[in-house]
Design a protein around this motif. Structure first.
Motif, short mmCIF file in Angstrom:
data_model
loop_
_atom_site.label_atom_id
_atom_site.label_comp_id
_atom_site.label_asym_id
_atom_site.label_seq_id
_atom_site.Cartn_x
_atom_site.Cartn_y
_atom_site.Cartn_z
N ARG A 152 0.83 3.22 -3.00
CA ARG A 152 -0.07 3.62 -1.93
C ARG A 152 -0.40 2.42 -1.03
O ARG A 152 -0.26 2.47 0.19
CB ARG A 152 -1.38 4.19 -2.55
N ARG A 153 -0.76 1.31 -1.67
CA ARG A 153 -1.13 0.14 -0.88
C ARG A 153 0.10 -0.51 -0.24
O ARG A 153 0.03 -1.02 0.87
CB ARG A 153 -1.86 -0.87 -1.77
N ALA A 154 1.22 -0.48 -0.94
CA ALA A 154 2.42 -1.13 -0.42
C ALA A 154 2.85 -0.49 0.90
O ALA A 154 3.19 -1.20 1.85
CB ALA A 154 3.55 -1.04 -1.44
N THR A 155 2.84 0.82 0.93
CA THR A 155 3.29 1.47 2.16
C THR A 155 2.34 1.15 3.31
O THR A 155 2.76 1.14 4.47
CB THR A 155 3.41 3.00 1.97
N GLN A 156 1.09 0.84 3.00
CA GLN A 156 0.15 0.48 4.07
C GLN A 156 0.17 -1.01 4.40
O GLN A 156 0.10 -1.41 5.55
CB GLN A 156 -1.28 0.84 3.66
N GLU A 157 0.21 -1.85 3.34
CA GLU A 157 -0.04 -3.28 3.56
C GLU A 157 1.18 -4.16 3.67
O GLU A 157 1.10 -5.26 4.21
CB GLU A 157 -0.93 -3.81 2.42
N LEU A 158 2.33 -3.72 3.10
CA LEU A 158 3.50 -4.60 3.11
C LEU A 158 4.38 -4.36 4.34
O LEU A 158 4.73 -3.23 4.64
CB LEU A 158 4.36 -4.35 1.87
N SER A 159 4.73 -5.45 5.04
CA SER A 159 5.71 -5.31 6.13
C SER A 159 6.97 -6.01 5.65
O SER A 159 7.15 -7.21 5.86
CB SER A 159 5.23 -6.00 7.40
N LEU A 160 7.82 -5.26 4.96
CA LEU A 160 9.01 -5.87 4.37
C LEU A 160 10.08 -6.06 5.42
O LEU A 160 10.43 -5.14 6.15
CB LEU A 160 9.52 -4.97 3.23
N ARG A 161 10.63 -7.31 5.45
CA ARG A 161 11.66 -7.60 6.46
C ARG A 161 13.06 -7.33 5.94
O ARG A 161 13.98 -7.04 6.70
CB ARG A 161 11.59 -9.07 6.86
N ASN A 162 13.23 -7.50 4.64
CA ASN A 162 14.57 -7.41 4.06
C ASN A 162 14.74 -6.28 3.06
O ASN A 162 15.81 -5.69 2.98
CB ASN A 162 14.91 -8.73 3.33
N ALA A 163 13.70 -6.01 2.27
CA ALA A 163 13.86 -5.10 1.15
C ALA A 163 13.38 -3.69 1.44
O ALA A 163 12.52 -3.47 2.28
CB ALA A 163 13.09 -5.66 -0.05
N ARG A 164 13.96 -2.76 0.69
CA ARG A 164 13.45 -1.39 0.69
C ARG A 164 12.75 -1.18 -0.65
O ARG A 164 13.19 -1.70 -1.67
CB ARG A 164 14.61 -0.39 0.80
N LEU A 165 11.67 -0.40 -0.63
CA LEU A 165 10.93 -0.14 -1.86
C LEU A 165 11.60 1.00 -2.63
O LEU A 165 11.97 2.02 -2.03
CB LEU A 165 9.50 0.29 -1.54
N ALA A 166 11.70 0.84 -3.94
CA ALA A 166 12.24 1.90 -4.79
C ALA A 166 11.21 2.29 -5.83
O ALA A 166 10.55 1.43 -6.41
CB ALA A 166 13.53 1.42 -5.48
N ALA A 167 11.08 3.60 -6.03
CA ALA A 167 10.19 4.10 -7.07
C ALA A 167 11.06 4.54 -8.24
O ALA A 167 12.06 5.23 -8.05
CB ALA A 167 9.38 5.28 -6.54
N PHE A 168 10.67 4.13 -9.43
CA PHE A 168 11.42 4.46 -10.65
C PHE A 168 10.74 5.61 -11.37
O PHE A 168 9.51 5.71 -11.36
CB PHE A 168 11.43 3.21 -11.54
N GLY A 169 11.53 6.46 -11.99
CA GLY A 169 10.92 7.53 -12.76
C GLY A 169 11.97 8.34 -13.50
O GLY A 169 13.17 8.07 -13.39
N ALA A 170 11.51 9.31 -14.25
CA ALA A 170 12.41 10.09 -15.09
C ALA A 170 12.85 11.38 -14.41
O ALA A 170 12.22 11.85 -13.46
CB ALA A 170 11.73 10.42 -16.41
N THR A 171 13.95 11.95 -14.94
CA THR A 171 14.35 13.28 -14.51
C THR A 171 13.26 14.25 -14.95
O THR A 171 12.41 13.91 -15.78
CB THR A 171 15.69 13.67 -15.17
#
Lengths: 526, 526
Positions: free
Chosen positions: B61-80
């Motif tokens: 939640r905070r990352a999508t608001q506060e981080l301005s990533l120049r190089n990386a894309r955010l990945a969410a991990f989870g189960a099927t």
């Protein structure tokens, strides 16, 4: 030439390993480690460089008198004769010859650039140095191995010369040519190619000596074995200069457990964890907790899902049975832990929590709450057990009521400072005011506390504070910082760890100390 | 399907790395680390498991608001999805979908035994779980990667099923199939064989995810790349469960510097050392000093012979220029050091000792003598520099005369304990009696000392004690033990380390403290 005999496991902890930053071994340390290495069953122990290093000359002198090695042969390491000097006249060569070691391992330059810039001699003279020194030592009845220094870089720069250095050595009677990746820059595929090439022509046992600068020391060593090397060099706990040497236990465990190659005497691999930690006690460099096979964390599981699966079958999350290397499986209690971890941990400590869901939930919640305040139970089993007892029995074990404590450290001109603690408490209905001295505030508090309750509980006399770790938890910076202290207490037979948290480091220590003593008293009750 | 785009460098420090024993990251910690990872230029940052882990839900939640990533894309991990539940109805799947991450990485069982024992469902249902979850997320516009858990073990147990899990995933639209050696038991040759086989049929980008249980995580990763993988997973400083994940910096450095594969944006590898240490500050796990490429010891030379050669050309004992990863060459002063090391160290600190053999001998002798008493200069450059100044100028810099010091820590019922130190000294002809408070004895002494000399030397106001390490040197046991303390002092711009030795830990700390302040004052003089 022994090409059909046992695989060579050659340990250089005492020589190359000692080149690690911060590692300082006395002669007594070296003798102690040598005994441990022999217990592990390595075939060779490279004890040092006699003649060049006075401590090492002394080590070999004492080793030949005091060590009764059952498995290993002692090897003395040293250089080829100096340029322009006869081998028989070189005092360092004499020191090798007279060291009493069964084997002499000579290091020789096999990289032309090193011959020219570091040795400052000619390529021809370097070959003569190799030839003469090996010949001389052989004539004196010595077994000789060669360490071809900078071999892989030398092979790339001038393949013919590098191979000629090897040939010169084994033609003169060297029984092993160990190819050294001295600067550590190799990758496994490259090592395999070079070793294959050397094996095409070498008439003698090929060895491998790797460093971990690319993070591939173990893999490079295995690649060399795959390409035909039958002599592996390394160190316990990967000690060594820069990034260290190949971790000999990891190499040997992989050879025995993954590649079905028995290289140690039967059954001795199971002593690996004990020995790796025993050596670390002597070097004062605790093995990395994440170290493969023998690290404290090597078979430790934290994620809740992993714990759930392990409840069914440990093999689901372990690549082997840790007993094979003398290690144990451990489960951690942490905010990542689920109810399964708490249940398994409780069972490990002798509590059957499986029938009571509400109890397990209560414990899990308390653990998460305390951890958010800075406590950690991952390393503090005794503190976790006290928490369990509190939840299961309804109250924490209490043997004394503390009124206050105070500790003073005073400098004394011309003498060591003195630490003095005064503790006021009530035990078994009697009030005590006790002052204890120590070599620091926590040590003094420990003495004061135990002296205060000794009349009521004589068994505390055998308790001893044996380890103490402090971590500042940075909840911000400066005055907001919280301190966490882990204390290890021993009763002479076993030991346990307790945790304390607080804004003041002495206060946090006091908390861990009280828990440590309380746990000891509870355990004594049976 | 992006088979022709950039190589994927996929960091899982915040998810798999966080499973390391003792590692506890707050949301703020994770955001801070994410910025560092972006600075390094990784392509993907796996931020955690939103939905399953409340801290991670908050992180995204905070990352999508506060981080301005120049190089990386955010990945969410989870189960099927859970067995028997529709993907669209599974709340954990919804949490992934709604996390705001650019990529969802789904972990699926690819080992038949795990499907049966851990998931307790059928092999068919497991395939449906994969198919449905991938399909659902793709329909919702998500990019999906697959982590094939236990792939290598699963491939050995039931090759057909393992491959079918992969096929099911990419047929449903997964863009990457990352093969995970979850239990860490693989060796490089085996990894290569399996990856080759997968690449024969897989129509999609193949990834690799290794653990270090055999000491081969980095080598296994490189073997997979050699066999055609174009997506590598790992963690900074090799953090992770048990023996840890593959050290991502070592993997990337090897790919770029040894295999000429540019995988990070141009020039960013040179930030690796700074970033590895910055992340370690946040995790509170100092990187191992022997860590490849970025460790403090990675380019540190101790043996006298190595130092002599390095005087001629650093390349003689280094496999690369440390600047390529932002690290430095260091030379150690120790009893293994010869005169060459002392000279080079002196030069590093700005002293030209080459003309004075007698001076160098005197310094070398003093170092050996002090080290035999427990001092170490290997980590304490500032103490060594004060020793050099003393020998070169004839006396040690002195800015104040200490008469006495004393420190008291008092418990206070219901409140935190208080530490209070009183120092009596003369500075610039004026006698001061100063009391300072702190969160522990050494902290209080530090405040008292600096407050005492502040009138004479106002510049001490910006000095701060930022790190403190204690080691008990076991010269025997119990009362004979000597304590060695290392203190790191900062003036806000740079920092330096001083050493103190004594029977009492507070006394040893006082020695290091005085040296730390003295060094700061000397440096300020210019």
């Amino acid at each position: 030439m022994d090409l059909h005999g046992a695989f060579h496991v050659y340990d250089t902890t005492l020589r190359d390993g000692a080149q690690q930053e911060g590692l300082n071994l006395s002669v007594a340390d070296k003798l102690s480690i040598a005994r441990q290495l022999d217990d592990l069953g390595v075939g060779y122990i490279e004890g040092g460089w006699p003649g060049a290093n006075p401590k090492d000359t002394e080590f070999f002198r004492r080793a030949t008198q005091e060590l009764s090695l059952r498995n290993a042969r002692l090897a003395a390491f040293g250089a080829t004769r100096r340029a322009g000097v006869k081998a028989a006249d070189d005092p360092l060569v004499a020191a090798l010859r007279d060291s009493g070691a069964s084997v002499v391992t000579l290091v020789a330059k096999s990289h032309d650039r090193h011959v020219e810039l570091a040795l400052r001699t000619t390529l021809e003279e370097n070959l003569a140095m190799v030839r003469d020194t090996v010949t001389h030592l052989r004539e004196e009845g010595q077994t000789v191995f060669l360490d071809a220094e900078h071999f892989f870089d030398g092979y790339r720069a001038n393949r013919d010369y590098a191979l000629e250095v090897l040939r010169t050595a084994y033609d003169a009677g060297a029984e092993v040519i160990a190819l050294c990746d001295t600067n550590g820059g190799m990758l496994p595929g490259w090592v395999a190619e070079v070793v294959h090439d050397v094996r095409e022509t070498a008439q003698v046992r090929v060895g491998i000596h790797c460093h971990n600068d690319t993070g591939c020391a173990v893999a490079n060593t295995l690649a060399a074995v795959d390409a035909g090397a039958t002599h592996v060099q390394g160190t316990i706990n990967g000690y060594g200069e820069r990034t260290g040497n190949a971790d000999l236990v990891a190499v040997v465990a992989n050879l025995e457990l993954k590649l079905d190659k028995q290289v140690l005497p039967q059954g001795l691999l199971g002593e690996a964890t004990r020995i790796a930690h025993a050596v670390a006690e002597v070097t004062n460099f605790p093995p990395a907790s994440r170290q493969p096979y023998v690290g404290a964390s090597a078979f430790t599981h934290k994620a809740g899902l992993h714990a759930s699966a392990i409840k069914v079958d440990p093999d689901l999350y372990q690549h082997m049975d840790p007993a094979g290397v003398g290690n144990d499986m451990r489960l951690l209690v942490s905010d990542m832990a689920g109810r399964a971890s708490i249940e398994l941990k409780g069972r490990e400590l002798g509590f059957d929590l499986s029938g009571d869901r509400e109890l397990v939930t209560r414990i899990t919640d308390r653990v998460k709450e305390l951890e958010s305040r800075g406590y950690t139970f991952e390393a503090a089993d005794a503190s976790f057990e006290l928490l369990l007892i509190e939840e299961v029995e309804g109250q924490r074990p209490t043997y004394f009521d503390v009124e206050s404590w105070r500790v003073i450290t005073d400098s004394r001109p011309g003498d060591d400072a003195v630490s003095e603690a005064t503790v006021k408490l009530t035990a078994d209905g009697v009030r005590y005011v006790q002052t204890g001295e120590g070599n620091g505030p926590v040590n003094a508090l420990d003495h004061a506390l135990r002296q205060a309750i000794e009349q009521a509980y004589p068994e505390v006399a055998k308790l001893e504070l044996i380890d103490y770790k402090v971590r500042i938890l940075d909840q911000g910076h400066g005055t907001d910082a919280t301190t966490r202290v882990l204390i290890e207490t021993s009763d002479g037979e076993s030991s346990w760890i307790t945790v304390g948290v607080g804004a003041n480091v002495i206060e946090a220590s006091w908390g861990a100390l009280v828990d440590g003593v309380t746990f000891g008293l509870r355990r004594h009750e049976g």
